[in-house]
Scaffold this motif. Structure first.
Motif, PDB file in Angstrom:
ATOM      1  N   LEU A   1     -15.607   4.130  24.976  1.00 63.28           N
ATOM      2  CA  LEU A   1     -16.832   4.906  25.169  1.00 63.28           C
ATOM      3  C   LEU A   1     -16.610   6.392  24.897  1.00 63.28           C
ATOM      4  O   LEU A   1     -17.381   7.021  24.180  1.00 63.28           O
ATOM      5  CB  LEU A   1     -17.393   4.714  26.580  1.00 63.28           C
ATOM      6  CG  LEU A   1     -18.634   5.539  26.913  1.00 63.28           C
ATOM      7  CD1 LEU A   1     -19.817   5.124  26.048  1.00 63.28           C
ATOM      8  CD2 LEU A   1     -18.979   5.429  28.387  1.00 63.28           C
ATOM      9  N   HIS A   2     -15.547   6.958  25.451  1.00 65.61           N
ATOM     10  CA  HIS A   2     -15.290   8.391  25.271  1.00 65.61           C
ATOM     11  C   HIS A   2     -15.056   8.733  23.807  1.00 65.61           C
ATOM     12  O   HIS A   2     -15.534   9.755  23.319  1.00 65.61           O
ATOM     13  CB  HIS A   2     -14.091   8.828  26.099  1.00 65.61           C
ATOM     14  CG  HIS A   2     -14.348   8.741  27.578  1.00 65.61           C
ATOM     15  ND1 HIS A   2     -13.390   9.022  28.508  1.00 65.61           N
ATOM     16  CD2 HIS A   2     -15.442   8.403  28.288  1.00 65.61           C
ATOM     17  CE1 HIS A   2     -13.879   8.865  29.717  1.00 65.61           C
ATOM     18  NE2 HIS A   2     -15.129   8.478  29.604  1.00 65.61           N
ATOM     19  N   THR A   3     -14.316   7.890  23.117  1.00 65.80           N
ATOM     20  CA  THR A   3     -14.039   8.137  21.705  1.00 65.80           C
ATOM     21  C   THR A   3     -15.306   8.002  20.873  1.00 65.80           C
ATOM     22  O   THR A   3     -15.537   8.795  19.957  1.00 65.80           O
ATOM     23  CB  THR A   3     -12.946   7.185  21.200  1.00 65.80           C
ATOM     24  OG1 THR A   3     -11.794   7.317  22.036  1.00 65.80           O
ATOM     25  CG2 THR A   3     -12.568   7.483  19.766  1.00 65.80           C
TER      26      THR A   3
ATOM     27  N   LEU B   1     -23.885   5.155  23.028  1.00 66.48           N
ATOM     28  CA  LEU B   1     -23.800   3.809  23.589  1.00 66.48           C
ATOM     29  C   LEU B   1     -24.292   3.842  25.032  1.00 66.48           C
ATOM     30  O   LEU B   1     -24.223   4.885  25.692  1.00 66.48           O
ATOM     31  CB  LEU B   1     -22.343   3.315  23.552  1.00 66.48           C
ATOM     32  CG  LEU B   1     -21.733   3.145  22.168  1.00 66.48           C
ATOM     33  CD1 LEU B   1     -20.239   2.838  22.277  1.00 66.48           C
ATOM     34  CD2 LEU B   1     -22.453   2.051  21.392  1.00 66.48           C
ATOM     35  N   PRO B   2     -24.753   2.710  25.567  1.00 66.79           N
ATOM     36  CA  PRO B   2     -25.224   2.707  26.954  1.00 66.79           C
ATOM     37  C   PRO B   2     -24.073   2.896  27.944  1.00 66.79           C
ATOM     38  O   PRO B   2     -22.977   2.400  27.734  1.00 66.79           O
ATOM     39  CB  PRO B   2     -25.858   1.320  27.117  1.00 66.79           C
ATOM     40  CG  PRO B   2     -25.300   0.492  26.017  1.00 66.79           C
ATOM     41  CD  PRO B   2     -24.896   1.416  24.918  1.00 66.79           C
TER      42      PRO B   2
ATOM     43  N   HIS C   1     -16.839   4.905  35.204  1.00 70.26           N
ATOM     44  CA  HIS C   1     -15.640   4.608  35.998  1.00 70.26           C
ATOM     45  C   HIS C   1     -15.331   3.120  36.088  1.00 70.26           C
ATOM     46  O   HIS C   1     -14.467   2.726  36.862  1.00 70.26           O
ATOM     47  CB  HIS C   1     -15.792   5.176  37.408  1.00 70.26           C
ATOM     48  CG  HIS C   1     -15.977   6.652  37.439  1.00 70.26           C
ATOM     49  ND1 HIS C   1     -14.971   7.540  37.132  1.00 70.26           N
ATOM     50  CD2 HIS C   1     -17.062   7.409  37.703  1.00 70.26           C
ATOM     51  CE1 HIS C   1     -15.430   8.764  37.213  1.00 70.26           C
ATOM     52  NE2 HIS C   1     -16.693   8.719  37.560  1.00 70.26           N
ATOM     53  N   GLY C   2     -16.052   2.272  35.357  1.00 64.25           N
ATOM     54  CA  GLY C   2     -15.797   0.839  35.393  1.00 64.25           C
ATOM     55  C   GLY C   2     -16.340   0.140  36.624  1.00 64.25           C
ATOM     56  O   GLY C   2     -15.889  -0.944  36.956  1.00 64.25           O
ATOM     57  N   CYS C   3     -17.291   0.769  37.301  1.00 60.45           N
ATOM     58  CA  CYS C   3     -17.806   0.209  38.555  1.00 60.45           C
ATOM     59  C   CYS C   3     -19.172  -0.445  38.417  1.00 60.45           C
ATOM     60  O   CYS C   3     -19.614  -1.117  39.337  1.00 60.45           O
ATOM     61  CB  CYS C   3     -17.888   1.298  39.619  1.00 60.45           C
ATOM     62  SG  CYS C   3     -16.264   1.961  40.035  1.00 60.45           S
ATOM     63  N   CYS C   4     -19.871  -0.251  37.307  1.00 62.03           N
ATOM     64  CA  CYS C   4     -21.187  -0.871  37.133  1.00 62.03           C
ATOM     65  C   CYS C   4     -21.132  -1.756  35.888  1.00 62.03           C
ATOM     66  O   CYS C   4     -20.060  -2.003  35.351  1.00 62.03           O
ATOM     67  CB  CYS C   4     -22.271   0.193  37.027  1.00 62.03           C
ATOM     68  SG  CYS C   4     -22.270   1.130  35.485  1.00 62.03           S
TER      69      CYS C   4
ATOM     70  N   GLY D   1     -12.403   0.561  28.682  1.00 58.17           N
ATOM     71  CA  GLY D   1     -11.728  -0.368  27.784  1.00 58.17           C
ATOM     72  C   GLY D   1     -10.944   0.347  26.706  1.00 58.17           C
ATOM     73  O   GLY D   1     -11.406   1.332  26.132  1.00 58.17           O
ATOM     74  N   TYR D   2      -9.725  -0.146  26.444  1.00 56.02           N
ATOM     75  CA  TYR D   2      -8.858   0.364  25.381  1.00 56.02           C
ATOM     76  C   TYR D   2      -8.726  -0.730  24.325  1.00 56.02           C
ATOM     77  O   TYR D   2      -8.408  -1.878  24.668  1.00 56.02           O
ATOM     78  CB  TYR D   2      -7.444   0.637  25.899  1.00 56.02           C
ATOM     79  CG  TYR D   2      -7.335   1.610  27.039  1.00 56.02           C
ATOM     80  CD1 TYR D   2      -7.205   2.978  26.791  1.00 56.02           C
ATOM     81  CD2 TYR D   2      -7.308   1.178  28.357  1.00 56.02           C
ATOM     82  CE1 TYR D   2      -7.060   3.875  27.843  1.00 56.02           C
ATOM     83  CE2 TYR D   2      -7.165   2.057  29.405  1.00 56.02           C
ATOM     84  CZ  TYR D   2      -7.042   3.406  29.149  1.00 56.02           C
ATOM     85  OH  TYR D   2      -6.903   4.283  30.183  1.00 56.02           O
ATOM     86  N   PRO D   3      -8.920  -0.450  23.040  1.00 57.42           N
ATOM     87  CA  PRO D   3      -8.754  -1.507  22.034  1.00 57.42           C
ATOM     88  C   PRO D   3      -7.277  -1.871  21.854  1.00 57.42           C
ATOM     89  O   PRO D   3      -6.415  -1.002  21.865  1.00 57.42           O
ATOM     90  CB  PRO D   3      -9.318  -0.872  20.763  1.00 57.42           C
ATOM     91  CG  PRO D   3      -9.102   0.585  20.954  1.00 57.42           C
ATOM     92  CD  PRO D   3      -9.247   0.838  22.435  1.00 57.42           C
ATOM     93  N   SER D   4      -7.004  -3.157  21.735  1.00 60.87           N
ATOM     94  CA  SER D   4      -5.642  -3.624  21.446  1.00 60.87           C
ATOM     95  C   SER D   4      -5.531  -4.127  20.016  1.00 60.87           C
ATOM     96  O   SER D   4      -4.449  -4.440  19.544  1.00 60.87           O
ATOM     97  CB  SER D   4      -5.259  -4.758  22.400  1.00 60.87           C
ATOM     98  OG  SER D   4      -5.301  -4.309  23.725  1.00 60.87           O
ATOM     99  N   SER D   5      -6.672  -4.272  19.350  1.00 62.26           N
ATOM    100  CA  SER D   5      -6.738  -4.720  17.959  1.00 62.26           C
ATOM    101  C   SER D   5      -8.084  -4.262  17.420  1.00 62.26           C
ATOM    102  O   SER D   5      -8.880  -3.674  18.148  1.00 62.26           O
ATOM    103  CB  SER D   5      -6.637  -6.254  17.890  1.00 62.26           C
ATOM    104  OG  SER D   5      -7.798  -6.849  18.461  1.00 62.26           O
ATOM    105  N   ASP D   6      -8.352  -4.542  16.136  1.00 62.20           N
ATOM    106  CA  ASP D   6      -9.698  -4.306  15.643  1.00 62.20           C
ATOM    107  C   ASP D   6     -10.619  -5.147  16.514  1.00 62.20           C
ATOM    108  O   ASP D   6     -10.259  -6.256  16.928  1.00 62.20           O
ATOM    109  CB  ASP D   6      -9.817  -4.697  14.178  1.00 62.20           C
ATOM    110  CG  ASP D   6      -9.140  -3.687  13.247  1.00 62.20           C
ATOM    111  OD1 ASP D   6      -8.698  -2.628  13.741  1.00 62.20           O
ATOM    112  OD2 ASP D   6      -9.062  -3.966  12.039  1.00 62.20           O
TER     113      ASP D   6
END
Length: 187
Positions: A89-91, A99-100, A105-108, A143-148
């Motif tokens: 999201l930040h990137t 984006l919505p 903080h990953g809480c909702c 979320g962090y991407p681990s792949s495409d």
């Protein structure tokens, strides 16, 4: 490069929009003021290639992945690059992709997506259960991407129901006017 316009008649869809970035041209402002959004493409969001041939100014030691987000609510597809060590999201926001989101903080479940292909890590995603994670749901804000990665946005209420619906499966509780009258009579 193909450019398409999408009309968004509801102002509520734009509630999480950020102000125009410095240097945004008058054409961008006109499109936004007319209620139109320019659909994005992968080449448009990446900066010029650095000395290592990669887009942007990401360190060569950090893998960068292509993230595709199918935004169901707005009817657009976003493609952008995200380093493996940065939140999606930040990137996206740093690349002017809207984006919505709500809590960040990953809480909702406002930024909830369903993974169509690829993998991501989300160790801080408290807003969705392990069961939903195993079914392919994720939160973009942590979320962090681990792949495409290819994901599709979800309706927040739908995800909330999937997570908590079994606890409220009997439906709403009927109001007991007699009990309410007794309770109020004690005051």
């Amino acid at each position: 490069m193909d450019i398409s316009l999408t009309f968004t008649p509801s102002a509520s869809l734009n509630r999480h929009r950020r102000p125009f970035p410095p240097g945004a041209g008058a054409g961008t402002r006109r499109l936004a003021s007319a209620g139109c959004r320019r659909a994005t493409t992968s080449g448009e969001l990446q900066t010029a290639a650095g000395p290592n041939g990669r887009g942007g100014s990401y360190p060569a030691s950090v893998p960068v992945h292509k993230v595709t987000v199918h935004d169901r609510q707005r009817g657009v597809v976003h493609e952008f690059s995200v380093p493996e060590d940065q939140y999606i999201l930040h990137t996206a926001e740093a690349q002017n992709v809207s984006l919505p989101f709500a809590c960040r903080h990953g809480c909702c479940t406002s930024c909830a997506v369903r993974i169509k292909s690829g993998q991501l890590r989300q160790p801080e995603a408290l807003g969705i259960s392990a069961e939903l994670k195993s079914k392919g749901y994720a939160l973009l804000c942590v979320g962090y991407p681990s792949s495409d990665l290819e994901v599709e946005t979800q309706d927040e209420d739908e995800v909330y129901w999937l997570q908590f619906g079994r606890y409220f499966a009997r439906g709403p509780i009927d109001r007991d006017d007699y009990a309410l009258e007794l309770a109020l009579g004690d005051e």
